[in-house]
Design a protein around this motif. Sequence first.
Motif, PDB file in Angstrom:
ATOM      1  N   GLU A   1      46.718  99.299  18.434  1.00 49.48           N
ATOM      2  CA  GLU A   1      47.232  99.190  19.795  1.00 49.48           C
ATOM      3  C   GLU A   1      48.662  98.639  19.824  1.00 49.48           C
ATOM      4  O   GLU A   1      49.431  98.926  20.746  1.00 49.48           O
TER       5      GLU A   1
ATOM      6  N   LYS B   1      50.929  97.150  26.382  1.00 53.56           N
ATOM      7  CA  LYS B   1      51.689  97.932  27.356  1.00 53.56           C
ATOM      8  C   LYS B   1      52.899  97.171  27.887  1.00 53.56           C
ATOM      9  O   LYS B   1      53.715  97.729  28.620  1.00 53.56           O
ATOM     10  N   VAL B   2      53.012  95.903  27.513  1.00 55.26           N
ATOM     11  CA  VAL B   2      54.109  95.049  27.971  1.00 55.26           C
ATOM     12  C   VAL B   2      55.083  94.843  26.816  1.00 55.26           C
ATOM     13  O   VAL B   2      54.667  94.485  25.708  1.00 55.26           O
TER      14      VAL B   2
ATOM     15  N   ALA C   1      49.618  92.933  34.101  1.00 55.70           N
ATOM     16  CA  ALA C   1      48.738  93.469  33.052  1.00 55.70           C
ATOM     17  C   ALA C   1      47.408  92.736  33.017  1.00 55.70           C
ATOM     18  O   ALA C   1      46.378  93.312  32.647  1.00 55.70           O
TER      19      ALA C   1
ATOM     20  N   GLU D   1      44.828  95.976  24.516  1.00 54.17           N
ATOM     21  CA  GLU D   1      45.326  97.205  25.139  1.00 54.17           C
ATOM     22  C   GLU D   1      46.302  96.888  26.270  1.00 54.17           C
ATOM     23  O   GLU D   1      47.343  97.543  26.416  1.00 54.17           O
ATOM     24  N   LYS D   2      45.992  95.868  27.054  1.00 52.24           N
ATOM     25  CA  LYS D   2      46.851  95.492  28.175  1.00 52.24           C
ATOM     26  C   LYS D   2      48.124  94.791  27.697  1.00 52.24           C
ATOM     27  O   LYS D   2      49.211  95.025  28.225  1.00 52.24           O
TER      28      LYS D   2
END
Length: 424
Positions: free
Chosen positions: A128, A199-200, A181, A195-196
Motif C-alpha cells: 500500500e 492516500k495522503v 482520511a 490504505e487510508k
Amino acid sequence: MKKVLLPLLALLIVCSCKEEPKGKAPEKVIIHNKIITTTAKARIDSVLNAFVQSGNIAGASALIFENGEEVYYNAFGYADIALEKPMQRNTIVQIYSMTKPITGTALMTLFEQGKFKLDDPLSKYIPEFENMTVYAGVDENGKMKTEPLKREISIRDLTRHTAGFPNRDDIPGLSKLFRKADAMNRENTLTQMAEKMAKVPLWFQPGAQWEYGPSVDVQALLVERISGIPYDEYVQQHVLSPLSMDETRYFIPKKDRDRFSKLYIRKGEGELVKDTTTYSNYTAHWPLTRGGSGLTSTLDDYMRFAQMLVHQGSLDSVQVLQPETVKLMATNHLPDSVTKRSWLPSKGQVGFGIDFAVRVAPPKTPNENNGVVGEFYWDGAASTLFWVDPVNQLTAVLFVQLFPYDQIGLHKQFRDAVYGPYPF
C-alpha cells in the motif's frame, strides 16, 4: 595526605582477599554505589506527595527496581477522586505511547528470525505504501503541491520516526487531508488504516527529519503481514504472555474495571476535570489494535517488561529477545544529518533508537532531565513514564493519569528525586 571524595556514581574497585594462584592477577569486583537509598526514597515520597497535595495530579504511583530487586514502591492520592478510590499497586492505567516499545519488541522478534532487515523498503511487506508522494507546500491558490520520493520509506524509518507521516494540525493543505482520511478511526482494521494513510502525501522525504507520528501503528501492521498472525494475537503470544504480563491489554474485562483509574484533565493550577471521552476505548473490542497506543497496564506488569530489557532480553528464564537485539534497540539510530527533531531535544541529550529515546550525553544544565548515558526510555500522553538504566541496573515506572502531557514538571522532579541533585 588529603582525602579524595568520590563522586556519587563513581566505581569502587575492591581487590579479592583470597589467595590467588601464582602468576594470576587478583580479581577485581566493580561495585556501583546504590542509587535508591533511604534519602532517595524520602525525596521520591516528598515529590509525589507534593504534586498530589497541590491538586495538579489526582494520584501517582511509582515502582523502582535496582539490581533485580524491588527498592521502592509507593502510591499517593486517588485513582478516582469522586469515589475517593486510592491509587494502588494494582490500579490499571492507560499507558498510551508506552505501548510503542512493546510493539517494537514484537517487531524485533521477527527481525531475530531473519524475516526482514531494517533497511528493507516498507512496501516490500506493505505494498500500500509503494507509490507515495511528498508534500511540497501549496501554490498561490492554496492548492497542495507534491514531489516524487527520493527513496522509499524503510523499516528503520518506522522505528526511529523518520518515515515522514504527517502528525500536525497546522500544515497547510496536508493536515486537512490527513484528518479527512480518518486513518486512526478505531473502527478501521490495521489494513484499512494503511490504505487510508497511503492516500495522503508524506510531509517530508523519508530520513530527512524526526517527527513523532503514526509510524509505530504501521509497525503493528508490519508484524501482522510478516507473521501472518493478527497483531494483537502476535504481541500476546510473543511478548505479553511469555513475560506473564497478564494485565497489559487492549480490552479490560468487566471484572477488572473497578481497578481502572480515571483520567484527569488539568485546566489550571490545582484544577482537575475528569475525562469523559477515553473510557470506552478499553471497554469494547475495536477493530483497530494500534501499535502506537491503546494498551492498559499495571505497575508490576510494566515493570516486568522493563526488567526484561535491563536483563538483556530475558526474565525468569524466558528469553524474549537476544542481548544484541536489545543493544540494537537501545542504540541511537539518528544520523547527524537529521537536524530537524521537533520536540525531541526537550527530552534532554537524547537520540532515538528502535522505539526508545536513547540518552547519548549527560545533562548539560540543572534544567535538563536527569539520567545516565546509555539509558533508554519512553513515556505516554497521560504523563506516564518508564526508563531502563543499564549502568546502574535500575528500572523505574511512574504512573499518573494526567492530560495534557506533563506540563507541571513531574518527570523532571521525579528523576531528580531518584538520582539526587545535579550534578549527580
